[in-house]
Scaffold this motif. Structure first.
Motif, short mmCIF file in Angstrom:
data_model
loop_
_atom_site.label_atom_id
_atom_site.label_comp_id
_atom_site.label_asym_id
_atom_site.label_seq_id
_atom_site.Cartn_x
_atom_site.Cartn_y
_atom_site.Cartn_z
N PRO A 89 14.69 -2.46 17.54
CA PRO A 89 13.33 -2.53 16.97
C PRO A 89 12.93 -1.18 16.39
O PRO A 89 13.20 -0.14 16.97
CB PRO A 89 12.46 -2.91 18.16
CG PRO A 89 13.22 -2.46 19.36
CD PRO A 89 14.69 -2.51 19.01
N PHE A 90 12.30 -1.24 15.24
CA PHE A 90 11.82 0.00 14.62
C PHE A 90 10.55 0.42 15.36
O PHE A 90 9.70 -0.42 15.65
CB PHE A 90 11.53 -0.24 13.13
CG PHE A 90 11.26 1.01 12.36
CD1 PHE A 90 12.30 1.82 11.96
CD2 PHE A 90 9.96 1.39 12.05
CE1 PHE A 90 12.06 2.99 11.25
CE2 PHE A 90 9.72 2.55 11.34
CZ PHE A 90 10.77 3.36 10.94
N PRO A 91 10.40 1.71 15.67
CA PRO A 91 9.23 2.14 16.46
C PRO A 91 7.91 1.88 15.75
O PRO A 91 7.65 2.43 14.69
CB PRO A 91 9.45 3.66 16.60
CG PRO A 91 10.84 3.91 16.24
CD PRO A 91 11.29 2.83 15.34
N CYS A 92 7.12 1.02 16.34
CA CYS A 92 5.79 0.75 15.79
C CYS A 92 4.74 0.86 16.89
O CYS A 92 3.68 0.27 16.80
CB CYS A 92 5.72 -0.64 15.17
SG CYS A 92 6.86 -0.88 13.83
N ALA A 93 5.09 1.59 17.96
CA ALA A 93 4.17 1.71 19.09
C ALA A 93 2.88 2.39 18.65
O ALA A 93 2.90 3.26 17.79
CB ALA A 93 4.82 2.52 20.20
N GLU A 152 5.92 8.97 8.06
CA GLU A 152 6.83 9.21 9.19
C GLU A 152 7.86 8.09 9.29
O GLU A 152 9.03 8.32 9.61
CB GLU A 152 6.03 9.29 10.50
CG GLU A 152 5.21 10.55 10.62
CD GLU A 152 4.38 10.56 11.89
OE1 GLU A 152 4.19 9.47 12.48
OE2 GLU A 152 3.92 11.64 12.28
N ASP A 153 7.40 6.88 9.02
CA ASP A 153 8.32 5.73 9.06
C ASP A 153 9.40 5.87 7.98
O ASP A 153 10.58 5.58 8.22
CB ASP A 153 7.55 4.42 8.85
CG ASP A 153 6.54 4.17 9.95
OD1 ASP A 153 6.80 4.58 11.10
OD2 ASP A 153 5.48 3.58 9.65
N ASP A 164 0.86 -1.18 0.00
CA ASP A 164 0.00 0.00 0.00
C ASP A 164 0.90 1.24 0.00
O ASP A 164 1.63 1.48 0.97
CB ASP A 164 -0.90 -0.03 1.25
CG ASP A 164 -1.95 1.05 1.22
OD1 ASP A 164 -1.91 1.90 0.31
OD2 ASP A 164 -2.82 1.05 2.12
N LEU A 165 0.84 2.01 -1.06
CA LEU A 165 1.69 3.19 -1.17
C LEU A 165 1.09 4.40 -0.45
O LEU A 165 1.77 5.39 -0.21
CB LEU A 165 1.89 3.56 -2.65
CG LEU A 165 2.51 2.50 -3.57
CD1 LEU A 165 2.53 3.00 -5.01
CD2 LEU A 165 3.92 2.14 -3.11
N GLN A 166 -0.18 4.32 -0.11
CA GLN A 166 -0.90 5.52 0.35
C GLN A 166 -0.49 6.01 1.74
O GLN A 166 -0.32 7.21 1.92
CB GLN A 166 -2.41 5.26 0.30
CG GLN A 166 -2.86 5.01 -1.15
CD GLN A 166 -4.20 4.33 -1.23
OE1 GLN A 166 -5.21 4.97 -1.47
NE2 GLN A 166 -4.22 3.02 -1.02
N PRO A 167 -0.32 5.12 2.74
CA PRO A 167 0.03 5.64 4.07
C PRO A 167 1.33 6.43 4.08
O PRO A 167 1.50 7.37 4.84
CB PRO A 167 0.16 4.38 4.93
CG PRO A 167 -0.61 3.34 4.22
CD PRO A 167 -0.48 3.67 2.77
N ALA A 168 2.24 6.04 3.20
CA ALA A 168 3.52 6.75 3.14
C ALA A 168 3.48 7.91 2.14
O ALA A 168 4.51 8.55 1.91
CB ALA A 168 4.64 5.77 2.76
#
Lengths: 334, 127
Positions: free
Chosen positions: B10-14, B51-52, A285-289
């Motif tokens: 760990p990559f932040p996924c909170a 953001e990621d 899914d490209l949309q969230p990013a």
């Protein structure tokens, strides 16, 4: 004997079965994503139009169109009614493949074999094309069964050995686009060939620094911004925007998609903000990013691609109209 | 073993923003002051948002120009596709699993001692 023809557009009701067949087509969260509409253009071409042309060559005067939605009894809308039409033989095409088939040869085979039903298949299986005699059509109406279902092994299939691709699968859809770009099939890109194996549709906007590497196709009104690279073996369909510095290589971008700056789309198919990897079938899914999104077409009232005049509605609208209409059949005089 | 575990971040996924901010600070701090290769593990992230992607690029920036390397574990096919689409995979090696990534720093040490180049597994998941 009067020959009738019907083209069935696969509807969403049929998609779970197709997803079972292609279990890898799952979005990131594991949900099946909608498969690609058979009305989506391929290098600017409408596959429905190619079938209509073949039916016309057969001398058929009237063509019926429908979406393959089931009613409450599980029967396909209108099939019993269709059996009462004054046709002795029915050519039924389910729009799930592109095949360079000589329908006259199929008809001759059907007459020679004297089976009530003849279905066309290639090495991969059914192509969605079958011929039914009146008796089979009437039985279909009584039994509420979809004709050409793959259950009846007593039928003698018509073995097609020509060029065919399934257009509901991302991989084969892109292979068809590549073959059209390289002349490996009869389909030709719908646009002007500005140099060897590079085609542009009407109203394409290319920034000065854009590189287009053939074989490639850019559909009508698509905008390619500065520093982007299109190709080789790329098809960016109509009304897309490819932003600055993005590369689209060995990939298909379906109509009305936006691609953010600086991306590398390689060996994939982009549709509605999703990217399917043509190798492994993974869907991201490209949309969230913010990497991609569905966008509105510019000037959507204009004919955007090589689409049959009688079906000049935008993609999807035609299908949903049929599904909800009390008379889900449209008759077209060829 | 403790040293190995310390190299995997760990990559932040909170789910909560505050937890995410704290993890983000910890991740960048660990990269900034580390001199050994660090593995950033995205296995806990079902998908990546903008953001990621920004944070992943910051991770690369934190180690740029230093001897420290950062390696990413995609954790899923979809994440791997996104890392390729954003060209992050051309900035830092991407692996399918922590186990696969852990093998690399050790191999690097040997290779670098030999004056060779570090090896990177770029195998994709089988379909």
């Amino acid at each position: 004997m009067e020959l009738g023809a019907v083209v069935v557009i696969p509807a969403s009701a049929d998609l779970p079965g197709i997803n079972d067949f292609h279990p890898h087509v799952l979005a990131a969260a594991g949900r099946p994503r909608p498969l690609y509409s058979s009305r989506m253009p391929i290098v600017g071409n409408d596959v429905l139009q190619s079938w209509v042309d073949r039916v016309r060559k057969l001398g058929v005067q009237n063509l019926w169109l429908t979406a393959a939605s089931r009613d409450d009894s599980g029967s396909y809308f209108g099939m019993p009614e269709f059996a009462r039409q004054e046709v002795d033989r029915l050519l039924m095409i389910t729009l799930k493949s592109y095949a360079e088939m000589d329908l006259a040869d199929l008809l001759a085979f059907h007459c020679q074999s004297q089976n009530p039903v003849t279905e066309a298949q290639d090495v991969q299986g059914q192509l969605g094309v079958c011929l039914l005699d009146r008796s089979a059509l009437q039985a279909t109406g009584k039994q509420h069964k979809f004709p050409c279902a793959p259950s009846d092994s007593s039928r003698s299939p018509y073995q097609f050995r020509g060029y065919a691709k399934r257009i509901l699968s991302a991989r084969e859809r892109h292979e068809l686009a590549e073959d059209a770009l390289t002349g490996a099939c009869a389909m030709r890109p719908f646009g002007k060939e500005i140099r060897e194996q590079v085609w542009l549709g009407e109203g394409v906007e290319l920034a000065d620094s854009v590189r287009v590497i053939g074989p490639s196709y850019i559909g009508a009104r698509t905008v390619i911004r500065a520093g982007a690279t299109i190709g080789p073996f790329a098809s960016v369909e109509r009304d897309c925007v490819v932003d600055c510095g993005t590369t689209v290589e060995r990939s298909t971008v379906l109509p009305c998609n936006y691609l953010a700056p600086g991306l590398l789309i390689r060996h994939g198919l982009v549709d509605g903000g999703y990217l399917e990897d043509l190798g492994g079938g993974t869907v991201a899914d490209l949309q969230p990013a913010g990497l991609g999104a569905r966008i509105r077409p510019r000037g959507s009232d204009r004919q955007a691609f090589r689409q049959a005049n009688v079906f000049s509605r935008p993609d999807g609208a035609w299908q949903s109209t049929l599904s909800t209409s009390p008379q889900p059949w449209a008759q077209v005089r060829l | 073993m403790k040293a190995v575990a310390g190299n995997v971040l760990p990559f932040p996924c909170a789910s909560s923003a505050s937890g995410r901010r704290a993890q983000r600070r910890a991740l960048l701090s660990a990269l900034r002051f580390s001199s050994s290769p660090k593995i950033v593990d995205l296995s806990g992230c079902s998908t990546l948002n903008h953001e990621d992607i920004e944070l992943l690029l910051e991770c690369v920036a934190q180690v740029a120009g230093r001897d420290t390397r950062v390696l990413f574990v995609a954790g899923s096919r979809a994440n791997r596709v996104l890392l390729e689409v954003t060209r992050i995979s051309s900035l830092a090696p991407v692996f399918n699993s922590v186990k696969e990534a852990l093998a690399v720093p050790q191999a690097n040490a040997v290779n670098e001692a030999d004056g060779g180049h570090p090896s990177e597994s770029r195998e994709r998941w089988s379909a």
